[in-house]
Design a protein around this motif. Structure first.
Motif, PDB file in Angstrom:
ATOM      1  N   LYS A 141       0.838  -1.196   0.000  1.00 26.57           N
ATOM      2  CA  LYS A 141       0.000   0.000   0.000  1.00 26.57           C
ATOM      3  C   LYS A 141       0.872   1.243   0.000  1.00 26.57           C
ATOM      4  O   LYS A 141       2.006   1.242   0.482  1.00 26.57           O
ATOM      5  CB  LYS A 141      -0.970   0.000   1.174  1.00 26.57           C
ATOM      6  CG  LYS A 141      -0.372   0.242   2.539  1.00 26.57           C
ATOM      7  CD  LYS A 141      -1.494   0.301   3.578  1.00 26.57           C
ATOM      8  CE  LYS A 141      -0.946   0.531   4.986  1.00 26.57           C
ATOM      9  NZ  LYS A 141      -2.044   0.593   5.980  1.00 26.57           N
ATOM     10  N   GLU A 142       0.291   2.292  -0.568  1.00 25.96           N
ATOM     11  CA  GLU A 142       1.022   3.551  -0.731  1.00 25.96           C
ATOM     12  C   GLU A 142       0.086   4.694  -0.394  1.00 25.96           C
ATOM     13  O   GLU A 142      -0.936   4.891  -1.058  1.00 25.96           O
ATOM     14  CB  GLU A 142       1.527   3.674  -2.170  1.00 25.96           C
ATOM     15  CG  GLU A 142       2.126   5.016  -2.527  1.00 25.96           C
ATOM     16  CD  GLU A 142       2.420   5.124  -4.015  1.00 25.96           C
ATOM     17  OE1 GLU A 142       2.435   6.251  -4.527  1.00 25.96           O
ATOM     18  OE2 GLU A 142       2.623   4.076  -4.657  1.00 25.96           O
ATOM     19  N   ARG A 143       0.398   5.423   0.639  1.00 27.40           N
ATOM     20  CA  ARG A 143      -0.394   6.589   1.022  1.00 27.40           C
ATOM     21  C   ARG A 143      -0.142   7.726   0.044  1.00 27.40           C
ATOM     22  O   ARG A 143       0.988   7.954  -0.371  1.00 27.40           O
ATOM     23  CB  ARG A 143      -0.035   7.042   2.435  1.00 27.40           C
ATOM     24  CG  ARG A 143      -0.544   6.102   3.520  1.00 27.40           C
ATOM     25  CD  ARG A 143      -2.017   6.346   3.804  1.00 27.40           C
ATOM     26  NE  ARG A 143      -2.528   5.429   4.792  1.00 27.40           N
ATOM     27  CZ  ARG A 143      -2.418   5.612   6.105  1.00 27.40           C
ATOM     28  NH1 ARG A 143      -1.787   6.664   6.564  1.00 27.40           N
ATOM     29  NH2 ARG A 143      -2.937   4.742   6.941  1.00 27.40           N
ATOM     30  N   LYS A 144      -1.200   8.440  -0.325  1.00 26.16           N
ATOM     31  CA  LYS A 144      -1.048   9.542  -1.266  1.00 26.16           C
ATOM     32  C   LYS A 144      -0.143  10.649  -0.718  1.00 26.16           C
ATOM     33  O   LYS A 144       0.511  11.356  -1.479  1.00 26.16           O
ATOM     34  CB  LYS A 144      -2.429  10.122  -1.596  1.00 26.16           C
ATOM     35  CG  LYS A 144      -3.311   9.168  -2.387  1.00 26.16           C
ATOM     36  CD  LYS A 144      -2.731   8.884  -3.756  1.00 26.16           C
ATOM     37  CE  LYS A 144      -3.628   7.989  -4.586  1.00 26.16           C
ATOM     38  NZ  LYS A 144      -4.897   8.629  -4.955  1.00 26.16           N
ATOM     39  N   ILE A 176     -11.685   2.828   6.302  1.00 23.21           N
ATOM     40  CA  ILE A 176     -10.669   3.563   5.538  1.00 23.21           C
ATOM     41  C   ILE A 176     -10.733   5.044   5.909  1.00 23.21           C
ATOM     42  O   ILE A 176     -11.795   5.667   5.856  1.00 23.21           O
ATOM     43  CB  ILE A 176     -10.895   3.372   4.029  1.00 23.21           C
ATOM     44  CG1 ILE A 176     -10.797   1.879   3.676  1.00 23.21           C
ATOM     45  CG2 ILE A 176      -9.881   4.171   3.223  1.00 23.21           C
ATOM     46  CD1 ILE A 176     -11.110   1.570   2.236  1.00 23.21           C
ATOM     47  N   LYS A 178      -7.859   7.392   4.935  1.00 15.95           N
ATOM     48  CA  LYS A 178      -7.093   8.228   4.017  1.00 15.95           C
ATOM     49  C   LYS A 178      -7.031   7.589   2.631  1.00 15.95           C
ATOM     50  O   LYS A 178      -7.123   6.370   2.501  1.00 15.95           O
ATOM     51  CB  LYS A 178      -5.669   8.449   4.538  1.00 15.95           C
ATOM     52  CG  LYS A 178      -5.589   9.279   5.808  1.00 15.95           C
ATOM     53  CD  LYS A 178      -4.143   9.537   6.195  1.00 15.95           C
ATOM     54  CE  LYS A 178      -4.052  10.415   7.434  1.00 15.95           C
ATOM     55  NZ  LYS A 178      -2.638  10.688   7.813  1.00 15.95           N
ATOM     56  N   SER A 179      -6.858   8.435   1.623  1.00 15.49           N
ATOM     57  CA  SER A 179      -6.708   7.940   0.252  1.00 15.49           C
ATOM     58  C   SER A 179      -5.436   7.097   0.156  1.00 15.49           C
ATOM     59  O   SER A 179      -4.371   7.503   0.635  1.00 15.49           O
ATOM     60  CB  SER A 179      -6.639   9.108  -0.733  1.00 15.49           C
ATOM     61  OG  SER A 179      -7.840   9.852  -0.715  1.00 15.49           O
ATOM     62  N   THR A 180      -5.568   5.927  -0.469  1.00 11.59           N
ATOM     63  CA  THR A 180      -4.470   4.962  -0.500  1.00 11.59           C
ATOM     64  C   THR A 180      -4.449   4.229  -1.835  1.00 11.59           C
ATOM     65  O   THR A 180      -5.496   4.024  -2.453  1.00 11.59           O
ATOM     66  CB  THR A 180      -4.621   3.922   0.636  1.00 11.59           C
ATOM     67  OG1 THR A 180      -4.811   4.603   1.874  1.00 11.59           O
ATOM     68  CG2 THR A 180      -3.405   3.021   0.728  1.00 11.59           C
ATOM     69  N   ARG A 181      -3.265   3.845  -2.261  1.00 13.02           N
ATOM     70  CA  ARG A 181      -3.123   2.969  -3.431  1.00 13.02           C
ATOM     71  C   ARG A 181      -2.713   1.585  -2.942  1.00 13.02           C
ATOM     72  O   ARG A 181      -1.690   1.427  -2.267  1.00 13.02           O
ATOM     73  CB  ARG A 181      -2.077   3.501  -4.407  1.00 13.02           C
ATOM     74  CG  ARG A 181      -1.695   2.489  -5.497  1.00 13.02           C
ATOM     75  CD  ARG A 181      -0.742   3.064  -6.518  1.00 13.02           C
ATOM     76  NE  ARG A 181      -1.409   4.070  -7.325  1.00 13.02           N
ATOM     77  CZ  ARG A 181      -0.815   4.739  -8.310  1.00 13.02           C
ATOM     78  NH1 ARG A 181       0.465   4.519  -8.575  1.00 13.02           N
ATOM     79  NH2 ARG A 181      -1.483   5.632  -9.008  1.00 13.02           N
ATOM     80  N   TYR A 182      -3.511   0.560  -3.300  1.00 12.44           N
ATOM     81  CA  TYR A 182      -3.191  -0.821  -2.965  1.00 12.44           C
ATOM     82  C   TYR A 182      -2.685  -1.530  -4.217  1.00 12.44           C
ATOM     83  O   TYR A 182      -3.278  -1.404  -5.293  1.00 12.44           O
ATOM     84  CB  TYR A 182      -4.416  -1.545  -2.406  1.00 12.44           C
ATOM     85  CG  TYR A 182      -4.781  -1.115  -0.999  1.00 12.44           C
ATOM     86  CD1 TYR A 182      -4.139  -1.666   0.103  1.00 12.44           C
ATOM     87  CD2 TYR A 182      -5.760  -0.146  -0.782  1.00 12.44           C
ATOM     88  CE1 TYR A 182      -4.467  -1.272   1.394  1.00 12.44           C
ATOM     89  CE2 TYR A 182      -6.096   0.259   0.506  1.00 12.44           C
ATOM     90  CZ  TYR A 182      -5.440  -0.309   1.589  1.00 12.44           C
ATOM     91  OH  TYR A 182      -5.763   0.086   2.864  1.00 12.44           O
ATOM     92  N   ASP A 198      -6.489   2.642  -7.008  1.00 11.64           N
ATOM     93  CA  ASP A 198      -6.463   3.877  -6.221  1.00 11.64           C
ATOM     94  C   ASP A 198      -7.775   4.010  -5.455  1.00 11.64           C
ATOM     95  O   ASP A 198      -8.853   4.075  -6.060  1.00 11.64           O
ATOM     96  CB  ASP A 198      -6.266   5.088  -7.126  1.00 11.64           C
ATOM     97  CG  ASP A 198      -4.856   5.164  -7.693  1.00 11.64           C
ATOM     98  OD1 ASP A 198      -3.914   4.901  -6.936  1.00 11.64           O
ATOM     99  OD2 ASP A 198      -4.703   5.458  -8.895  1.00 11.64           O
TER     100      ASP A 198
END
Length: 470
Positions: A141-144, A176, A178-182, A198
């Protein structure tokens, strides 16, 4: 006669070598075939070779087929054919190319309210030898706000994943914030591959958003998304790829959907055509550039409507054909398919929104320029020529430079026969002798006039905000 190895698997991108040994006289000759189609290394655009080496003392001869970088299409049956004094013997070997699996996630994008939950499904294709070629998978995962992807631990209250049979995984995300990319990453014998989704936390009280739209072309459904976001869905039936649609702001506080982008969607018919042409570039195709161009035109000619941006997929294959004909110097093929080429460009330009990316519009003009100059040069036309279509006109001039003439003048006006009524363009070209590289040589000049290319350029919107607005 023998061929080695008897059976072999090779990873995508690796080198492979197949050796054929035959006993016979000095008159022996070799031919290589793949799936019963003759391999012609002179027509390949990649690094490959066939080397025949005799050993006169032992009366045996060797032919070696070498391919520097294996492609997925290289899988198949390779046959060495030895011919000696009219006698023919063949030996075959099967080769499997292990390619990376294709990975998909669903949904491709998601906009949710703060605190909601979401299920993300990741699936991948079976390999040549089944699921044994898959080493495993992992979720990242990657936080915006950080832009750093990392592994994360399973927590029952927030993020949990489990296997799906036969090949897949489901990630359940709760509460959920925060906006996150999995990202679903799959390891295989070939190379690791991944697909991402996204997840946008949508605060409807802070920014405008585009409502979900079920009226999409091809039966696709666009889920709601915040302003300046990009929604993604799988392409319509009988198409492969991903369609994209942007949510823009038409006025302060008001969001609107823009025209969807299907430029990544390739139809099954075009995909088969592109695959057959690629085999030609790999050295064993049974098609030609001229035949492929004619089939592209047939596919487009029978279409009453194209998806927005779909013309770009056809244009990409046409670019590949033009490059290949130039690389192999197949000028006969180019001359044979020139009329079809212009007709195909004309059909693409007649469909509204067939091109929606401005860079592809530039590519189209470059393609027509290069094709026209090559056609004028190799057709050896020693007079002015006009090709007239509904969406474009092509003027070509060929002339021989001389040491006595100081300049050459070419005029284009509406009085030329075949001139389209929509164009009132008048062009005067003056070529000075000093600008010519070699005197006494033949030069070609091409002028292409298009009808209303502006309609393919993207709309630009600028808004002046209040003095204190962010």
């Amino acid at each position: 006669m023998s061929v080695s190895p008897d059976r072999r698997s090779v990873r995508h991108g690796d080198e492979f070598i197949i050796t054929c040994i035959a006993y016979g006289s000095q008159q022996i000759t070799f031919r290589w075939l793949k799936n019963d189609i003759l391999i012609n290394v002179t027509k390949a655009t990649r690094e490959m070779s066939i080397i025949d080496s005799p050993n006169h003392l032992l009366d045996h001869f060797t032919s070696i087929l070498t391919v520097k970088s294996a492609d997925a299409l290289d899988s198949g049956l390779y046959t060495c054919q030895a011919i000696d004094w009219g006698a023919q013997h063949c030996k075959s070997v099967k080769l499997d190319v292990i390619a990376a699996p294709s990975v998909k996630v669903a949904p491709l994008t998601a906009s949710i309210q703060k605190g909601q939950a979401l299920n993300i499904i990741c699936t991948w294709s079976l390999m040549n030898d089944g699921t044994k070629s898959i080493y495993g998978y992992s979720w990242l995962k990657e936080r915006k706000d950080t832009s750093e992807a990392h592994l994360f631990k399973m927590r029952e209250e927030s993020e949990v994943w489990e296997d799906l049979q036969p090949v897949g995984s489901i990630l359940r995300v709760y509460n959920i914030q925060k906006s996150t990319r999995y990202t679903c990453q799959v390891q295989s014998n070939a190379e690791p591959v991944e697909a991402s989704v996204d997840v946008e936390v949508l605060n409807k009280s802070a920014i405008p958003w585009c409502e979900s739209d079920d009226t999409g072309l091809g039966g696709v459904r666009w889920a709601e998304i915040g302003a300046w976001g990009a929604a993604k869905v799988e392409c319509p039936a009988r198409y492969a790829g991903v369609a994209t649609r942007l949510c823009s702001v038409s006025a302060p506080g008001r969001a609107v959907w823009l025209t969807p982008d299907y430029s990544d969607c390739i139809s099954e018919d075009l995909s088969r055509l592109a695959e057959n042409f690629k085999k030609l570039t790999l050295g064993y195709g049974s098609t030609t550039g001229a035949y492929t161009m004619s089939k592209i035109y047939e596919l487009l000619r029978d279409r009453s409507r194209l998806y927005p941006g779909e013309g770009e997929t056809y244009l990409t294959l046409m670019q590949d054909i033009a490059w290949y004909l130039n690389f192999t110097m197949a000028w006969k093929d180019l001359l044979q398919s020139t009329s079809t080429f212009y007709n195909t460009i004309n059909v693409i330009l007649q469909h509204s929104n067939s091109i929606i990316n401005s860079q592809k519009l530039i590519d189209l003009q470059k393609l027509v320029n290069h094709w026209t100059i090559a056609w004028a040069k190799h057709s050896r036309i020693n007079r002015a020529s006009v090709q007239s279509y509904d969406s474009l006109m092509i003027h070509t001039y060929c002339f021989n430079s001389s040491s006595t003439k100081l300049e050459y003048t070419f005029d284009i006006s509406g009085n030329i026969r075949g001139y389209q009524s929509w164009s009132r363009t008048a062009v005067n070209i003056l070529v000075a002798r000093e600008s010519l590289v070699v005197h006494g040589s033949t030069y070609s000049i091409a002028i292409i006039i298009y009808k209303d290319l502006m309609k393919y350029l993207p709309e630009r919107q600028i808004y002046k905000m209040d003095l204190w607005a962010q």
